[in-house]
Design an enzyme around this catalytic site. Structure first.
Site, PDB file in Angstrom:
ATOM      1  N   LYS A   1      -8.979  41.809  62.404  1.00  0.00           N
ATOM      2  CA  LYS A   1      -8.573  42.690  63.484  1.00  0.00           C
ATOM      3  C   LYS A   1      -7.068  42.840  63.483  1.00  0.00           C
ATOM      4  O   LYS A   1      -6.408  41.978  62.920  1.00  0.00           O
ATOM      5  CB  LYS A   1      -9.074  42.161  64.827  1.00  0.00           C
TER       6      LYS A   1
ATOM      7  N   ASP B   1     -14.718  39.468  63.920  1.00  0.00           N
ATOM      8  CA  ASP B   1     -14.278  39.182  65.282  1.00  0.00           C
ATOM      9  C   ASP B   1     -14.578  37.705  65.467  1.00  0.00           C
ATOM     10  O   ASP B   1     -15.753  37.306  65.549  1.00  0.00           O
ATOM     11  CB  ASP B   1     -15.068  40.025  66.294  1.00  0.00           C
ATOM     12  N   HIS B   2     -13.529  36.893  65.529  1.00  0.00           N
ATOM     13  CA  HIS B   2     -13.797  35.455  65.451  1.00  0.00           C
ATOM     14  C   HIS B   2     -14.588  34.923  66.652  1.00  0.00           C
ATOM     15  O   HIS B   2     -15.185  33.860  66.567  1.00  0.00           O
ATOM     16  CB  HIS B   2     -12.506  34.658  65.221  1.00  0.00           C
TER      17      HIS B   2
ATOM     18  N   GLU C   1      -6.213  32.884  79.350  1.00  0.00           N
ATOM     19  CA  GLU C   1      -5.415  32.045  78.453  1.00  0.00           C
ATOM     20  C   GLU C   1      -4.187  31.554  79.201  1.00  0.00           C
ATOM     21  O   GLU C   1      -3.618  32.294  80.013  1.00  0.00           O
ATOM     22  CB  GLU C   1      -4.963  32.847  77.240  1.00  0.00           C
TER      23      GLU C   1
ATOM     24  N   HIS D   1     -13.140  41.171  71.455  1.00  0.00           N
ATOM     25  CA  HIS D   1     -13.781  39.924  71.900  1.00  0.00           C
ATOM     26  C   HIS D   1     -14.624  40.110  73.172  1.00  0.00           C
ATOM     27  O   HIS D   1     -15.771  39.681  73.244  1.00  0.00           O
ATOM     28  CB  HIS D   1     -12.729  38.849  72.161  1.00  0.00           C
TER      29      HIS D   1
HETATM   30  C1  BG6 Z   1      -6.804  36.749  69.143  1.00  0.00           C
HETATM   31  C2  BG6 Z   1      -5.735  37.439  69.933  1.00  0.00           C
HETATM   32  O1  BG6 Z   1      -7.678  37.684  68.577  1.00  0.00           O
HETATM   33  O2  BG6 Z   1      -7.540  35.893  70.014  1.00  0.00           O
HETATM   34  C3  BG6 Z   1      -4.822  36.438  70.626  1.00  0.00           C
HETATM   35  O3  BG6 Z   1      -4.964  38.265  69.076  1.00  0.00           O
HETATM   36  C4  BG6 Z   1      -5.639  35.469  71.451  1.00  0.00           C
HETATM   37  O4  BG6 Z   1      -3.871  37.103  71.443  1.00  0.00           O
HETATM   38  C5  BG6 Z   1      -6.764  34.875  70.619  1.00  0.00           C
HETATM   39  O5  BG6 Z   1      -4.770  34.438  71.904  1.00  0.00           O
HETATM   40  C6  BG6 Z   1      -7.701  34.049  71.477  1.00  0.00           C
HETATM   41  O6  BG6 Z   1      -8.608  33.382  70.655  1.00  0.00           O
HETATM   42  P1  BG6 Z   1      -9.280  32.024  71.140  1.00  0.00           P
HETATM   43  O7  BG6 Z   1     -10.250  31.695  70.063  1.00  0.00           O
HETATM   44  O8  BG6 Z   1      -8.170  31.022  71.292  1.00  0.00           O
HETATM   45  O9  BG6 Z   1      -9.921  32.312  72.444  1.00  0.00           O
END
Ligand code: BG6
Length: 510
Positions: free
Chosen positions: A167, A196-197, A235, A259
């Protein structure tokens, strides 16, 4: 002693084809923090194929052994499992590096030669998985040179070539469509893995298991019983040195388009006919297509954007968004977004979905909460009524992963008092193991050719189509007044509370 320490215990169901994983942008952060640590952990679980190679590609010139040393340091710092010499050496023996300019065909020719020699030396079978961990501006050139050099073509004897694209996939519908056009001119859609992780997170996958492997939830998973749904991705971190990127993106593009919409899809979709990749993605895309479109005048009433001001998070004083490096002092980019949306279909007609995501909130927490309707008739003491609390089912995605159901119980004693209590499932307590990192699952799936947890072309376009209306309306806002702000370490601007309070509801206190 086993001659091939990468292969011991390979399980049948997870067997993956021999292959090379080629990481474009291998000198970068993602490769060091996530990708190579993920491969190391997969290797530790003996899930990598015997014939395996990792080839890094980036502009940077490394001296002898420097590339491997810097990745090893990445594993030491970021791997879920501690770094151990023997398994690392096994992985390192499969490591190669090709310095290259992404806009110069020569680099691709050298890369092709390295891949061929890996096929010969490490038995990688002509299979290639390209991971584009590079800024999106580099995607078109890389894809173009894949086609020019034939790196995109499946080889003789049924070998394959696949590409994983990080992404952001486009920054609006038009750019996503254009990127899709380029991707599909070079690779067949079945070989394009848009990552999309969040889909690799154990708790996100469990959404489907929870809904479709249990009989008792699905009958109440609809507008008859659900009052509203809240999805929160909070976050505590700020933009973490990525001010330049963030200014271009903002929370809506960075978190909501991908996400949060994926969480929404898995939470709201119909049961797929099977767990086949297309069957699952067919259902997700239907949710996106059923999102009630907003008119540009509704954007102002259905969404809230804001920026963090300075404040205190976790006991530490932190600067305002506008004071972050790379951020304009007059920026109107949001670090917080909230919206109310509706899914116009049979299951969800009339049920509001409230989504919020933001940085520099008091803590890191991602959850989906279904708030159920009240009982049809209250039997328990009228003086209790104002304390009546409907049932809430919460799926905690991270941290403290688990599922909680809140319901009323009678307080022991002679008085007819009741109180909300909870039934809880916690991953830690039930399974006692740490879930794998998202990238472990996703890399392994891509090696195995399973795209269930990757985004299909029509999904990415449907989500941008909805987001585009927001971005356009915001871009056209007259006056260019500053966005509302919220002190870092608080739960966002008061405007966001109004989004719910006007419906007689309130954000969950987390
Ligand atoms: C990323 C965003 O895709 O996901 C970041 O670019 C964000 O801004 C992150 O901090 C959050 O990922 P996770 O796995 O820590 O919730």
């Amino acid at each position: 002693m086993n001659p091939n320490p990468l292969r011991v215990g390979l399980t049948r169901e997870r067997a993956a084809d021999a292959c090379n994983v080629v990481i474009f942008g291998a000198s970068g952060d993602l490769a060091h923090r996530k990708l190579v640590p993920a491969l190391y952990n997969i290797a530790q679980e003996r899930l990598l194929p015997g014939g395996f190679g990792i080839v890094g590609a980036a502009r940077k010139e490394y001296g002898e052994g420097e590339f491997a040393a810097s990745l090893k340091e990445g594993v030491r710092k970021h791997s879920r499992r501690p770094l151990e010499e023997e398994p690392w050496s096994a992985l390192e023996s499969r490591l190669g590096y090709v310095p290259m300019e992404f806009g110069d065909i020569e680099g691709y020719r050298r890369l092709a030669a390295v891949l061929e020699s890996n096929d010969h030396d490490h038995g990688t079978g002509g299979n290639r998985l390209f991971y584009l961990a590079v800024p999106p501006s580099a995607f078109p050139a890389i894809l173009h040179f894949f086609a020019e050099t034939g790196l995109n073509k499946p080889g003789p004897g049924g070998s394959w070539s696949r590409v994983i694209i990080e992404k952001p996939f486009g920054r609006d519908l038009a750019t996503a469509q254009e990127l899709n056009r380029i991707c599909n001119a070079v690779f067949d859609e079945s070989s394009v893995f848009r990552i999309d992780h969040y889909l690799g997170k154990e708790t996100v996958q469990n959404l489907m298991v929870f809904r479709f492997a249990n009989a008792i939830f699905e009958p109440i998973w609809n507008q008859k019983y659900v009052d509203h749904v809240q999805i929160t991705v909070a976050e505590s971190i700020g933009v973490e040195g990525r001010g330049g990127y963030y200014e271009e993106a903002g929370t809506t593009r960075d978190m909501m388009q991908n996400h949060m919409f994926q969480l929404l899809c898995l939470m709201a979709m119909e049961p797929p006919v099977s767990m086949d990749a297309d069957a699952v993605r067919d259902e997700k895309v239907k949710v996106l297509r059923a999102l009630r479109p907003l008119s540009s005048s509704q954007v102002a009433t259905e969404t809230v954007r804001a920026q963090y001001a300075e404040g205190v998070v976790g006991g530490k004083a932190v600067p305002a968004y506008k004071a972050e490096p790379g951020v304009s002092r007059t920026s109107r980019t949001e670090s917080y977004v909230a919206t109310r949306l509706f899914i116009d279909n049979w299951r969800w007609a009339g049920v509001p979905f409230y989504l919020r995501a933001g940085k520099r909130l008091p803590k890191r927490v991602t959850e989906i909460a279904l708030h159920f309707k009240d009982v049809p008739h209250r039997l328990f003491g009228s003086n209790q009524e104002r304390h009546a609390q409907p049932n809430v089912l919460t799926m905690r995605i991270q941290p403290d992963e688990g599922i909680t159901l809140k319901f009323d119980a009678k307080v022991p004693g002679t008085l007819p008092r009741r109180q909300p209590v909870t039934m809880e499932f916690r991953y830690g307590a039930s399974f006692g193991t740490e879930p794998p990192e998202a990238y472990e699952r996703l890399l392994l799936d891509a090696v195995r050719g399973d795209s269930t947890l990757f985004i299909r072309r029509d999904e990415v376009e449907a989500s941008w189509a909805w987001i585009d209306v927001l971005e356009r309306a915001w871009a056209e806002e007259s006056g260019g007044e500053p966005l509302p702000s919220y002190a870092s370490g608080t739960w966002g601007p008061s405007e966001s509370d109004v989004l719910l309070s006007r419906d007689g509801r309130a954000w969950r206190r987390l």
